[in-house]
Design a protein around this motif. Sequence first.
Motif, PDB file in Angstrom:
ATOM      1  N   LYS A 492     -37.378  10.969 -40.599  1.00 54.33           N
ATOM      2  CA  LYS A 492     -36.315  11.965 -40.615  1.00 54.33           C
ATOM      3  C   LYS A 492     -35.363  11.719 -39.454  1.00 54.33           C
ATOM      4  O   LYS A 492     -35.780  11.534 -38.308  1.00 54.33           O
ATOM      5  N   GLY A 493     -34.047  11.732 -39.782  1.00 53.40           N
ATOM      6  CA  GLY A 493     -33.054  11.549 -38.732  1.00 53.40           C
ATOM      7  C   GLY A 493     -32.637  12.848 -38.083  1.00 53.40           C
ATOM      8  O   GLY A 493     -32.497  12.941 -36.861  1.00 53.40           O
ATOM      9  N   GLY A 494     -32.429  13.884 -38.910  1.00 52.73           N
ATOM     10  CA  GLY A 494     -32.027  15.171 -38.367  1.00 52.73           C
ATOM     11  C   GLY A 494     -31.669  16.141 -39.473  1.00 52.73           C
ATOM     12  O   GLY A 494     -31.743  15.826 -40.664  1.00 52.73           O
ATOM     13  N   GLU A 495     -31.258  17.319 -39.092  1.00 45.02           N
ATOM     14  CA  GLU A 495     -30.798  18.329 -40.043  1.00 45.02           C
ATOM     15  C   GLU A 495     -29.819  19.254 -39.338  1.00 45.02           C
ATOM     16  O   GLU A 495     -29.788  19.340 -38.108  1.00 45.02           O
ATOM     17  N   ASP A 496     -29.006  19.924 -40.139  1.00 45.98           N
ATOM     18  CA  ASP A 496     -28.014  20.825 -39.564  1.00 45.98           C
ATOM     19  C   ASP A 496     -27.587  21.821 -40.632  1.00 45.98           C
ATOM     20  O   ASP A 496     -27.915  21.669 -41.821  1.00 45.98           O
ATOM     21  N   MET A 497     -26.839  22.838 -40.192  1.00 43.77           N
ATOM     22  CA  MET A 497     -26.319  23.863 -41.082  1.00 43.77           C
ATOM     23  C   MET A 497     -24.814  23.973 -40.868  1.00 43.77           C
ATOM     24  O   MET A 497     -24.341  24.011 -39.736  1.00 43.77           O
ATOM     25  N   THR A 498     -24.075  24.018 -41.976  1.00 46.53           N
ATOM     26  CA  THR A 498     -22.624  24.157 -41.852  1.00 46.53           C
ATOM     27  C   THR A 498     -22.263  25.621 -41.602  1.00 46.53           C
ATOM     28  O   THR A 498     -23.093  26.524 -41.746  1.00 46.53           O
ATOM     29  N   ALA A 499     -21.000  25.820 -41.270  1.00 44.45           N
ATOM     30  CA  ALA A 499     -20.535  27.177 -40.992  1.00 44.45           C
ATOM     31  C   ALA A 499     -20.656  28.085 -42.204  1.00 44.45           C
ATOM     32  O   ALA A 499     -20.854  29.294 -42.077  1.00 44.45           O
ATOM     33  N   ARG A 500     -20.557  27.541 -43.401  1.00 41.25           N
ATOM     34  CA  ARG A 500     -20.606  28.383 -44.603  1.00 41.25           C
ATOM     35  C   ARG A 500     -22.020  28.544 -45.161  1.00 41.25           C
ATOM     36  O   ARG A 500     -22.223  29.233 -46.156  1.00 41.25           O
ATOM     37  N   GLY A 501     -23.021  27.871 -44.512  1.00 44.41           N
ATOM     38  CA  GLY A 501     -24.408  28.076 -44.913  1.00 44.41           C
ATOM     39  C   GLY A 501     -25.033  26.948 -45.698  1.00 44.41           C
ATOM     40  O   GLY A 501     -26.156  27.071 -46.186  1.00 44.41           O
ATOM     41  N   ASP A 502     -24.311  25.808 -45.844  1.00 43.98           N
ATOM     42  CA  ASP A 502     -24.932  24.641 -46.459  1.00 43.98           C
ATOM     43  C   ASP A 502     -25.883  23.996 -45.448  1.00 43.98           C
ATOM     44  O   ASP A 502     -25.622  23.995 -44.240  1.00 43.98           O
ATOM     45  N   MET A 503     -26.978  23.427 -45.947  1.00 42.20           N
ATOM     46  CA  MET A 503     -27.902  22.728 -45.050  1.00 42.20           C
ATOM     47  C   MET A 503     -27.949  21.260 -45.429  1.00 42.20           C
ATOM     48  O   MET A 503     -27.895  20.901 -46.608  1.00 42.20           O
ATOM     49  N   VAL A 504     -28.034  20.397 -44.424  1.00 40.26           N
ATOM     50  CA  VAL A 504     -28.130  18.969 -44.660  1.00 40.26           C
ATOM     51  C   VAL A 504     -29.360  18.430 -43.935  1.00 40.26           C
ATOM     52  O   VAL A 504     -29.681  18.845 -42.825  1.00 40.26           O
ATOM     53  N   VAL A 505     -30.081  17.549 -44.624  1.00 39.50           N
ATOM     54  CA  VAL A 505     -31.203  16.820 -44.039  1.00 39.50           C
ATOM     55  C   VAL A 505     -30.962  15.345 -44.313  1.00 39.50           C
ATOM     56  O   VAL A 505     -30.609  14.965 -45.437  1.00 39.50           O
ATOM     57  N   TRP A 506     -31.149  14.506 -43.304  1.00 41.72           N
ATOM     58  CA  TRP A 506     -30.940  13.083 -43.521  1.00 41.72           C
ATOM     59  C   TRP A 506     -32.040  12.277 -42.857  1.00 41.72           C
ATOM     60  O   TRP A 506     -32.757  12.741 -41.977  1.00 41.72           O
ATOM     61  N   GLY A 507     -32.169  11.053 -43.311  1.00 42.29           N
ATOM     62  CA  GLY A 507     -33.165  10.142 -42.766  1.00 42.29           C
ATOM     63  C   GLY A 507     -33.154   8.857 -43.570  1.00 42.29           C
ATOM     64  O   GLY A 507     -32.193   8.550 -44.265  1.00 42.29           O
ATOM     65  N   TYR A 508     -34.244   8.117 -43.504  1.00 40.61           N
ATOM     66  CA  TYR A 508     -34.297   6.864 -44.252  1.00 40.61           C
ATOM     67  C   TYR A 508     -35.751   6.450 -44.473  1.00 40.61           C
ATOM     68  O   TYR A 508     -36.673   6.918 -43.805  1.00 40.61           O
ATOM     69  N   THR A 659     -14.876  22.048 -39.392  1.00 43.55           N
ATOM     70  CA  THR A 659     -16.050  22.924 -39.194  1.00 43.55           C
ATOM     71  C   THR A 659     -17.347  22.262 -39.658  1.00 43.55           C
ATOM     72  O   THR A 659     -18.423  22.582 -39.152  1.00 43.55           O
ATOM     73  N   TRP A 660     -17.245  21.337 -40.623  1.00 47.82           N
ATOM     74  CA  TRP A 660     -18.457  20.710 -41.145  1.00 47.82           C
ATOM     75  C   TRP A 660     -18.843  19.444 -40.389  1.00 47.82           C
ATOM     76  O   TRP A 660     -19.832  18.785 -40.723  1.00 47.82           O
ATOM     77  N   GLY A 661     -18.080  19.105 -39.361  1.00 48.82           N
ATOM     78  CA  GLY A 661     -18.402  17.924 -38.579  1.00 48.82           C
ATOM     79  C   GLY A 661     -19.647  18.134 -37.735  1.00 48.82           C
ATOM     80  O   GLY A 661     -19.808  19.170 -37.076  1.00 48.82           O
ATOM     81  N   SER A 662     -20.536  17.135 -37.733  1.00 44.54           N
ATOM     82  CA  SER A 662     -21.773  17.242 -36.956  1.00 44.54           C
ATOM     83  C   SER A 662     -22.438  15.882 -36.870  1.00 44.54           C
ATOM     84  O   SER A 662     -22.421  15.122 -37.851  1.00 44.54           O
ATOM     85  N   PRO A 663     -23.053  15.540 -35.736  1.00 42.13           N
ATOM     86  CA  PRO A 663     -23.819  14.282 -35.639  1.00 42.13           C
ATOM     87  C   PRO A 663     -24.982  14.232 -36.630  1.00 42.13           C
ATOM     88  O   PRO A 663     -25.498  13.147 -36.915  1.00 42.13           O
ATOM     89  N   ASP A 664     -25.399  15.415 -37.147  1.00 44.47           N
ATOM     90  CA  ASP A 664     -26.481  15.459 -38.127  1.00 44.47           C
ATOM     91  C   ASP A 664     -25.978  15.773 -39.525  1.00 44.47           C
ATOM     92  O   ASP A 664     -26.730  16.253 -40.377  1.00 44.47           O
ATOM     93  N   ASN A 665     -24.687  15.497 -39.751  1.00 48.52           N
ATOM     94  CA  ASN A 665     -24.126  15.566 -41.096  1.00 48.52           C
ATOM     95  C   ASN A 665     -23.393  14.253 -41.347  1.00 48.52           C
ATOM     96  O   ASN A 665     -22.173  14.165 -41.234  1.00 48.52           O
ATOM     97  N   PRO A 666     -24.139  13.185 -41.682  1.00 49.17           N
ATOM     98  CA  PRO A 666     -23.524  11.855 -41.824  1.00 49.17           C
ATOM     99  C   PRO A 666     -22.461  11.843 -42.922  1.00 49.17           C
ATOM    100  O   PRO A 666     -22.619  12.466 -43.971  1.00 49.17           O
ATOM    101  N   ASP A 667     -21.392  11.115 -42.657  1.00 52.31           N
ATOM    102  CA  ASP A 667     -20.368  10.870 -43.673  1.00 52.31           C
ATOM    103  C   ASP A 667     -20.387   9.421 -44.144  1.00 52.31           C
ATOM    104  O   ASP A 667     -19.946   9.124 -45.251  1.00 52.31           O
TER     105      ASP A 667
END
Length: 723
Positions: A492-508, A659-667
């Motif tokens: 697991k790389g990380g996880e985060d929550m956006t301002a509107r309540g979406d959650m992201v989990v990333w890893g490999y 607002t959705w920018g985050s080191p734990d929200n990869p683009d």
Amino acid sequence: MKKWRIQMKKANKYLTGQRLFVVCFSTLILLSVFALSGEALNGYLHIQVTPEIKSLLTIEDENGNETRVVVPEDGYYITSLPSGEVILTLKAEGFLTYTTSVFVKETVPTTLNITLTPDRNFKFIIVAGGTPSEENSIWKATRKSGENAYQTLIQLGYPKEDIYYFSQNIYLDSDGDEEPDVEAKATLSNLKNAVINWSQDADFLLIYMVGPGEKEIFWMSDGEVLWAETLNAWLNELQRAAPKQVALVYDACQSGSFLASLAREERLVAVSAAEDEAALFASGGRLSFGYFFWTHISNGAGFYKAFSYAKESVNLIHGQTPQLDGNGNGIGNEISDQEAALKFSRFTETEGDIPSVGDVSPDRYILADEISARIYAEDVADKDDISEVWAVITPPGYSSDSPEIPVTDLPVVEMRLRLTDMDRYEVVYGEFVEEGTYHIAIFAVDGNNVPSLPKQTTVTRIGNGNLVAPDLWIRAVIVTQEKGNIEGVWRKGGEDMTARGDMVVWGYFYANPEDVTWGSENNPDLFVKIWFDAGGRIDVNYFHVSVPTIEVSSDYPFNGEPDEYGVTTTVQRYIRQYYENGKSATEVNYEDGVPAEGYRPAKNPDGDMTFNDLRIGAVINTSEKGPIDAKWRFGGQDMTARGDQVLWGLFHANPDDVTWGSPDNPDLFVKIWFDLSGRIDVNYFHVSVPDIEVYSDFPADGFYDERGTTILEDRYIWHEFQR
């Protein structure tokens, strides 16, 4: 101290503040023994009787003096009793005398449900087969079941002379009176004599056989077997001589093989297992069809209900399928069999309460690195209090080695009452070591040793895959040349929550270095980004960043069976598995690494130096701010055994820009391969919504040599350089 009697032959059985339910072959009497507050020397006997015996009752004191009970129209009779130990004897014309002992307390009522047994000519044969030896794995269970049947019949008021008890151990004392209760050894000649001769004057004969069995065979001892046809011949001779009802309860492996041979009208045959099934004799016999059957008989259940309770219990524990034939056609468990059993011998049910189990722990799934799980039962209750709660655990795929080998080794664990929750029992079981589903049957037992019907739950141990979020399971299998299929290792790389309540989990996922030489936690083979949309949709995005084929699967909500499956390759690099409104689906992108046509990336982002003089950069085209430089996040680097270098990381939007920018929200995922031959592969994987421009410069001279735009329909871009 003056004593009163209500006769029930139950040696050394003293009931203190409990409720006793006794099986009924006829009619019910309710006794409530209690003392009024403040009257320490006197209690009261409260009797409720059914109309047919209202004028027949007498009570007797310790000197044999009888007092006729005159019951008012409301059916209730009350008389005074001394506090403390009281022996009660109850008599009624046409019924067997009944005695019990109670302890009368001043303020705590003791209620007895008592059934008087009709004084008709009932006879019973109990055969505890087999020989007490180390080779007989169920001797203790056989003995326990036989004793339970004997004790029940004595409790019902049947005299010993009407019970013929066979066993190889002729010194058994089942009722605790220090006298042997076994009439004779279990032999063919003894049983034949009991069936044909001793039973002749009976109106009703019930035979209970328990012990080792095989197809159409019951082992009387190590040297003698009873064939189904032989028993049928004896019973035919008995029933030809004089009409009578006969019931057989047979608990053994493959006992169902007796059903067809013994079928006949005026004969009820209950067997514990199908003709090709092993029988359950676990926990010293306490977990067996026969033990359940007689325990519920002792609690007042009629023949059919006791059969049904026992059937449900062993079926839930072991998948065992008891059979009942009452219509004489040799086919078990038909509706007419039930009807015949309900009418058989005019049994009148006066069943007492049985414990109840409310909710149990839901079906649970554990992963390969787990072997423990909490099991619980809530709202466990009974009027006679709960003496114990236990769980019977059947491992995955468990079965006896063959149908004639009984099941004796199922784990049974006691569940403890939680101090903070007085109706919840639980245990943490730590032996879930096999992959597959464990079936768990939970029982409660009351103060009179009466079990509840079982409640079932399961624990499934999944050997592979990962729970990356509650109820979401993912798995990757890497198809290698060296080892074939190997499990991808999740990081697991990380996880985060956006301002509107979406959650992201990333890893490999990466290959285990113990499986292949190029495996490393810093050599990703499959990037993963999971998006939990605030609207309820879940997107599982897989990005193939390796050479071998990789199988991907996911499951939501997790139940041990993957909902979606796909295969990523060097051509089919992107797979999206999504879940929404209870449905799931898979989408696939075919990628060639060539930038989409029609786009003209012309920015010059500051970018970031990696190593070996390679500079990379990315620009995200946002709807809020237009083009913004993406921020680089270095992930890791490594070197293979042969000298190839690998570097990976990700670009993300700056949270100062959107607002959705985050080191734990990869683009944009990036993997760079510096091949030992001198080739450089720069791999970009679009994992966002906006279009993203990508730039590469080698050797870094301030001007980007390669560029392209990654979009939703064309997510992968490959830049190649040669050193």
